[in-house]
Design a protein around this motif. Structure first.
Motif, PDB file in Angstrom:
ATOM      1  N   GLY A   6       0.801  -1.210   0.000  1.00 10.76           N
ATOM      2  CA  GLY A   6       0.000   0.000   0.000  1.00 10.76           C
ATOM      3  C   GLY A   6       0.841   1.270   0.000  1.00 10.76           C
ATOM      4  O   GLY A   6       0.319   2.346  -0.213  1.00 10.76           O
ATOM      5  N   ARG A   7       2.155   1.173   0.227  1.00  7.58           N
ATOM      6  CA  ARG A   7       3.015   2.368   0.206  1.00  7.58           C
ATOM      7  C   ARG A   7       3.529   2.544  -1.219  1.00  7.58           C
ATOM      8  O   ARG A   7       4.205   1.678  -1.748  1.00  7.58           O
ATOM      9  CB  ARG A   7       4.195   2.205   1.167  1.00  7.58           C
ATOM     10  CG  ARG A   7       3.810   2.497   2.594  1.00  7.58           C
ATOM     11  CD  ARG A   7       5.002   2.395   3.514  1.00  7.58           C
ATOM     12  NE  ARG A   7       6.044   3.369   3.248  1.00  7.58           N
ATOM     13  CZ  ARG A   7       6.036   4.633   3.696  1.00  7.58           C
ATOM     14  NH1 ARG A   7       5.021   5.062   4.381  1.00  7.58           N
ATOM     15  NH2 ARG A   7       7.030   5.435   3.440  1.00  7.58           N
ATOM     16  N   THR A  12       1.543   9.558  -0.426  1.00  8.86           N
ATOM     17  CA  THR A  12       1.060   8.537   0.500  1.00  8.86           C
ATOM     18  C   THR A  12       0.899   9.178   1.865  1.00  8.86           C
ATOM     19  O   THR A  12       1.565  10.157   2.190  1.00  8.86           O
ATOM     20  CB  THR A  12       2.061   7.354   0.620  1.00  8.86           C
ATOM     21  OG1 THR A  12       3.312   7.869   1.061  1.00  8.86           O
ATOM     22  CG2 THR A  12       2.230   6.632  -0.688  1.00  8.86           C
ATOM     23  N   SER A  13       0.004   8.598   2.654  1.00  7.68           N
ATOM     24  CA  SER A  13      -0.135   9.138   4.003  1.00  7.68           C
ATOM     25  C   SER A  13       1.046   8.660   4.840  1.00  7.68           C
ATOM     26  O   SER A  13       1.494   7.522   4.691  1.00  7.68           O
ATOM     27  CB  SER A  13      -1.459   8.690   4.623  1.00  7.68           C
ATOM     28  OG  SER A  13      -1.482   7.296   4.752  1.00  7.68           O
ATOM     29  N   PRO A  14       1.544   9.501   5.698  1.00  9.81           N
ATOM     30  CA  PRO A  14       2.708   9.107   6.508  1.00  9.81           C
ATOM     31  C   PRO A  14       2.320   8.035   7.529  1.00  9.81           C
ATOM     32  O   PRO A  14       1.155   7.926   7.924  1.00  9.81           O
ATOM     33  CB  PRO A  14       3.113  10.409   7.184  1.00  9.81           C
ATOM     34  CG  PRO A  14       1.891  11.248   7.194  1.00  9.81           C
ATOM     35  CD  PRO A  14       1.101  10.853   5.984  1.00  9.81           C
ATOM     36  N   ARG A  23       6.865  14.859  10.459  1.00 11.05           N
ATOM     37  CA  ARG A  23       7.968  14.864   9.489  1.00 11.05           C
ATOM     38  C   ARG A  23       7.553  14.090   8.242  1.00 11.05           C
ATOM     39  O   ARG A  23       6.577  13.329   8.262  1.00 11.05           O
ATOM     40  CB  ARG A  23       9.233  14.261  10.105  1.00 11.05           C
ATOM     41  CG  ARG A  23       9.130  12.794  10.424  1.00 11.05           C
ATOM     42  CD  ARG A  23      10.401  12.282  11.039  1.00 11.05           C
ATOM     43  NE  ARG A  23      10.465  10.834  10.922  1.00 11.05           N
ATOM     44  CZ  ARG A  23      11.412  10.093  11.425  1.00 11.05           C
ATOM     45  NH1 ARG A  23      12.395  10.654  12.114  1.00 11.05           N
ATOM     46  NH2 ARG A  23      11.414   8.795  11.267  1.00 11.05           N
ATOM     47  N   ARG A  24       8.312  14.280   7.200  1.00 12.55           N
ATOM     48  CA  ARG A  24       8.027  13.581   5.955  1.00 12.55           C
ATOM     49  C   ARG A  24       8.351  12.100   6.133  1.00 12.55           C
ATOM     50  O   ARG A  24       9.383  11.747   6.697  1.00 12.55           O
ATOM     51  CB  ARG A  24       8.868  14.181   4.828  1.00 12.55           C
ATOM     52  CG  ARG A  24       8.518  13.646   3.449  1.00 12.55           C
ATOM     53  CD  ARG A  24       9.359  14.279   2.360  1.00 12.55           C
ATOM     54  NE  ARG A  24      10.741  13.789   2.353  1.00 12.55           N
ATOM     55  CZ  ARG A  24      11.117  12.612   1.834  1.00 12.55           C
ATOM     56  NH1 ARG A  24      10.232  11.809   1.303  1.00 12.55           N
ATOM     57  NH2 ARG A  24      12.391  12.262   1.867  1.00 12.55           N
ATOM     58  N   CYS A  25       7.461  11.240   5.669  1.00 14.02           N
ATOM     59  CA  CYS A  25       7.669   9.795   5.786  1.00 14.02           C
ATOM     60  C   CYS A  25       8.371   9.302   4.527  1.00 14.02           C
ATOM     61  O   CYS A  25       7.775   9.220   3.450  1.00 14.02           O
ATOM     62  CB  CYS A  25       6.329   9.084   5.966  1.00 14.02           C
ATOM     63  SG  CYS A  25       6.486   7.351   6.448  1.00 14.02           S
ATOM     64  N   PHE A  31      10.108   3.156  10.647  1.00 16.09           N
ATOM     65  CA  PHE A  31       8.896   3.000  11.451  1.00 16.09           C
ATOM     66  C   PHE A  31       7.706   2.456  10.654  1.00 16.09           C
ATOM     67  O   PHE A  31       6.832   1.799  11.211  1.00 16.09           O
ATOM     68  CB  PHE A  31       8.477   4.351  12.058  1.00 16.09           C
ATOM     69  CG  PHE A  31       9.466   4.945  13.006  1.00 16.09           C
ATOM     70  CD1 PHE A  31       9.844   4.267  14.157  1.00 16.09           C
ATOM     71  CD2 PHE A  31      10.008   6.196  12.767  1.00 16.09           C
ATOM     72  CE1 PHE A  31      10.749   4.833  15.048  1.00 16.09           C
ATOM     73  CE2 PHE A  31      10.910   6.767  13.653  1.00 16.09           C
ATOM     74  CZ  PHE A  31      11.281   6.078  14.792  1.00 16.09           C
ATOM     75  N   ALA A  32       7.636   2.801   9.361  1.00 17.21           N
ATOM     76  CA  ALA A  32       6.449   2.538   8.543  1.00 17.21           C
ATOM     77  C   ALA A  32       5.938   1.092   8.588  1.00 17.21           C
ATOM     78  O   ALA A  32       4.734   0.884   8.734  1.00 17.21           O
ATOM     79  CB  ALA A  32       6.696   2.987   7.107  1.00 17.21           C
TER      80      ALA A  32
END
Length: 176
Positions: A6-7, A12-14, A23-25, A31-32
């Motif tokens: 899904g990424r 994309t949503s962080p 912060r920007r993902c 962590f994602a």
């Protein structure tokens, strides 16, 4: 490199961590895979207890195949610390151990009472002291008990100790 399903590149949503940290993902965000956007509380509690930089450092130092377990442990500990800031998991473990100890004591007392009742029944149904003799006490009256005789003999000693302390006093057994 493992990528969360899904990424995709672009909009994309962080992940929950990057969202909380504002912060920007990045595509390779450590962590994602473990803190998805739809579980914000998971990272929030871990961040509150351990701090994002410490979690990041721990995850970076671990091989990828161990990271999921490490995150599960951190989430569990963080939730326990939020509930009980002083003792955390140790408080929960201690409480469970106390429950085990109490239940084992209750079980030993119940087993001791069963032994006591069987001895009284044996004396009353036998009609005399011959039933109380060591030879007759060593062989229980039913085949079921005979099959488990060794286990019964072993547990009688520990139950005698409990009975001695709790109900009989030192006059019935020579333990105290």
């Amino acid at each position: 490199m493992m990528k969360e399903s899904g990424r995709k590149q672009g909009a994309t949503s962080p992940c929950a961590a990057c969202k909380l940290l504002r912060r920007r993902c990045a595509q390779d965000c450590v962590f994602a895979p473990y803190f998805p956007a739809d579980e914000p509380q998971k990272f929030a509690s871990v961040h509150k207890v351990f701090g994002a930089s410490n979690v990041n450092k721990m995850l970076q130092e671990l091989p990828e195949h161990h990271r999921g377990d490490a995150v599960s442990s951190m989430v569990y500990e963080a939730n326990a610390r939020v509930r009980d800031p002083v003792y955390g998991c140790v408080g929960a473990i201690s409480s469970l151990q106390q429950q085990i100890d109490m239940l084992q004591t209750q079980l030993a007392m119940a087993q001791a009472e069963v032994v006591h009742m069987r001895m009284r029944q044996s004396v009353s149904s036998g009609g005399g002291t011959a039933t109380n003799s060591p030879e007759n006490m060593a062989s229980p009256p039913t085949p079921y008990h005979h099959h488990h005789h060794h286990h019964q003999t072993r547990s009688h000693f520990s139950m005698d100790m409990v009975m001695d302390q709790a109900t009989w006093g030192s006059s019935h057994c020579g333990y105290a």
